[in-house]
Design an enzyme around this catalytic site. Structure first.
Site, PDB file in Angstrom:
ATOM      1  N   TRP A   1      16.610  15.487 -20.289  1.00  0.00           N
ATOM      2  CA  TRP A   1      17.701  15.333 -21.259  1.00  0.00           C
ATOM      3  C   TRP A   1      18.955  16.051 -20.783  1.00  0.00           C
ATOM      4  CZ3 TRP A   1      16.999  11.259 -23.903  1.00  0.00           C
ATOM      5  CH2 TRP A   1      15.705  10.880 -24.252  1.00  0.00           C
TER       6      TRP A   1
ATOM      7  N   ASP B   1      22.062  21.304 -26.953  1.00  0.00           N
ATOM      8  CA  ASP B   1      21.281  20.189 -27.482  1.00  0.00           C
ATOM      9  C   ASP B   1      20.004  20.806 -28.045  1.00  0.00           C
ATOM     10  OD1 ASP B   1      19.631  18.055 -27.940  1.00  0.00           O
ATOM     11  OD2 ASP B   1      19.693  17.247 -25.901  1.00  0.00           O
TER      12      ASP B   1
ATOM     13  N   LYS C   1      12.998  14.871 -35.216  1.00  0.00           N
ATOM     14  CA  LYS C   1      11.829  15.682 -34.844  1.00  0.00           C
ATOM     15  C   LYS C   1      11.552  16.721 -35.937  1.00  0.00           C
ATOM     16  CE  LYS C   1      13.379  14.835 -30.198  1.00  0.00           C
ATOM     17  NZ  LYS C   1      12.521  13.710 -29.780  1.00  0.00           N
TER      18      LYS C   1
HETATM   19  N1  PMP Z   1      17.835  15.486 -26.307  1.00  0.00           N
HETATM   20  C1  PMP Z   1      16.551  15.851 -26.430  1.00  0.00           C
HETATM   21  C2  PMP Z   1      16.148  17.256 -26.105  1.00  0.00           C
HETATM   22  C3  PMP Z   1      15.608  14.902 -26.853  1.00  0.00           C
HETATM   23  O1  PMP Z   1      14.329  15.246 -26.972  1.00  0.00           O
HETATM   24  C4  PMP Z   1      16.032  13.581 -27.150  1.00  0.00           C
HETATM   25  C5  PMP Z   1      15.085  12.521 -27.649  1.00  0.00           C
HETATM   26  N2  PMP Z   1      13.778  12.675 -27.443  1.00  0.00           N
HETATM   27  C6  PMP Z   1      17.370  13.261 -26.972  1.00  0.00           C
HETATM   28  C7  PMP Z   1      18.241  14.244 -26.575  1.00  0.00           C
HETATM   29  C8  PMP Z   1      17.880  11.887 -27.253  1.00  0.00           C
HETATM   30  O2  PMP Z   1      17.957  11.743 -28.605  1.00  0.00           O
HETATM   31  P1  PMP Z   1      18.312  10.383 -29.345  1.00  0.00           P
HETATM   32  O3  PMP Z   1      17.149   9.476 -29.142  1.00  0.00           O
HETATM   33  O4  PMP Z   1      18.518  10.843 -30.750  1.00  0.00           O
HETATM   34  O5  PMP Z   1      19.553   9.853 -28.731  1.00  0.00           O
END
Ligand code: PMP
Length: 365
Positions: free
Chosen positions: A106, A176, A200
């Site tokens: 991520w 994030d 989550k």
């Molecule tokens: N950042 C992290 C740490 C994640 O775990 C995720 C999704 N699993 C995301 C960003 C992306 O999130 P989204 O699907 O809401 O765009």
């Protein structure tokens, strides 16, 4: 069979388990929301009844997360992924750089978006160590001229988590927190901005929570499309356009539930107990299970481990599925096993998984 007995042992990485009490309350008030004669989904987002839901959720978030007065809470859409682009769009002007700490997939995705829009650089990366750890704070060399520093507080795929955050002084620290927001108390005043998809720890997918310092908001570029400017949403209390009303309602109810549980201190303690059950099963297995993360960087939200070989792993996952465990496959990009133990995953599910792991080891070693 009662509703409770039908609930799966849900270890999904997101969307993931929601508190049963919240689901039951939502069910109870679904058809006639608090005497309005309609569901919350059918209310106008401009109605007093919805505004109350919306503002109560913002205020509860501020109170529970101890957010100082010089921050705003926004509810946006587009997931954390859109934040990967909005952050450099708004805060990375030409002629400046932004530092990214690379701790997993991520962080890489966030970095790639910044590359499309400006000049990011890597402050540190643990990729060479298969993202098994979070870098030590004293290894982080950033420049005082950076537009911001970006970190991923919990690495959902690799199962690592920052236990302490760097002090970036006057450079805004942006985190994030998609996969660990409100799983523990955090000193919000250290951050310029915190963002997270809700799916989550906070509710269903569709709502992205942004907590942003007012000084950072002031620094944002103005020549951007309306919906991509943080200022649009801040000036309109996140009601510039139609928000995800049902998601915001659910988020507010999840926050109520956190409050009832005793707030973030209590939730953090509970999360530690839950994760310990599974980490102990790994650590006491004499190598039958191998944790991916180095012990000092272990996540309390996503517990990642492998077994001796792929064949045994397949057997473990198949038998776990048969026994009623959901979501234990590792992320498709790295394989292995992963148990996501977010706030709403009950300790009973973790105890059941621990028992299953011990039993499986005994039968297969
Ligand atoms: N950042 C992290 C740490 C994640 O775990 C995720 C999704 N699993 C995301 C960003 C992306 O999130 P989204 O699907 O809401 O765009």
């Amino acid at each position: 069979m009662s509703q409770t007995n039908q609930r799966a042992y849900n270890f999904n990485a997101g969307p993931s388990a929601l508190p049963l009490a919240v689901l039951e309350k939502a069910q109870q008030e679904l058809v006639n929301f608090r005497g309005t004669g309609m569901s919350v989904m059918e209310l106008s987002h401009r109605s007093p009844a919805f505004e109350e839901v919306h503002n109560a959720a913002i205020n509860r978030l501020k109170a529970l997360f101890a957010i100082p007065d010089n921050y705003e809470v926004l509810f946006l859409q587009g997931g954390a992924s859109l934040q990967f682009s909005m952050i450099p769009m708004n805060f990375l002007p030409e002629g400046q750089q932004a530092g990214y700490v690379m701790t997993g997939s991520w962080s890489e995705k966030a970095y790639q978006e910044a590359e499309l829009l400006g000049k990011p650089y890597e402050i540190a990366s643990t990729k060479d160590n298969k993202y098994r750890n979070i870098p030590a704070l004293d290894e982080l060399q950033f420049n005082s001229t950076d537009a911001y520093v970006h970190v991923t507080s919990n690495n959902t795929i690799y199962g690592t988590q920052w236990s302490e955050f760097p002090d970036t002084g006057d450079v805004p620290l942006i985190a994030d927190m998609s996969s660990d927001i409100m799983s523990r108390p955090v000193d919000v005043s250290k951050f310029g901005m915190i963002y997270a998809g809700a799916q989550k720890n906070l509710g269903p997918s569709g709502v992205t929570v942004v907590i942003i310092h007012k000084d950072l908001l002031e620094k944002a570029k103005s020549e951007l499309p309306t919906m991509l400017k943080y200022s649009t949403h801040s000036k309109n209390n996140s009601l510039y356009n139609t928000p995800p009303t049902f998601g915001i309602y659910m988020l507010g109810e999840v926050l109520n539930w956190i409050e009832e549980k005793g707030g973030l201190e209590a939730v953090a303690k509970h999360n530690e107990e839950k994760a310990k059950l599974i980490y102990d099963a790994i650590d006491d297995s004499n190598g039958f299970y191998n944790g991916h993360a180095t012990p000092d960087s272990r996540s309390l939200m996503n517990i990642t481990f492998t077994l001796a070989n792929e064949e045994l792993e397949k057997k473990f996952l198949a038998e776990a599925k048969e026994a009623g465990f959901v979501g234990l496959n590792g992320h498709r990009s790295i394989g292995g096993c992963r148990a996501s133990t977010y706030n709403a995953v009950p300790i009973e599910a973790c105890q059941a998984l621990r028992d299953f792991m011990l039993d499986f080891q005994q039968k297969n070693s």
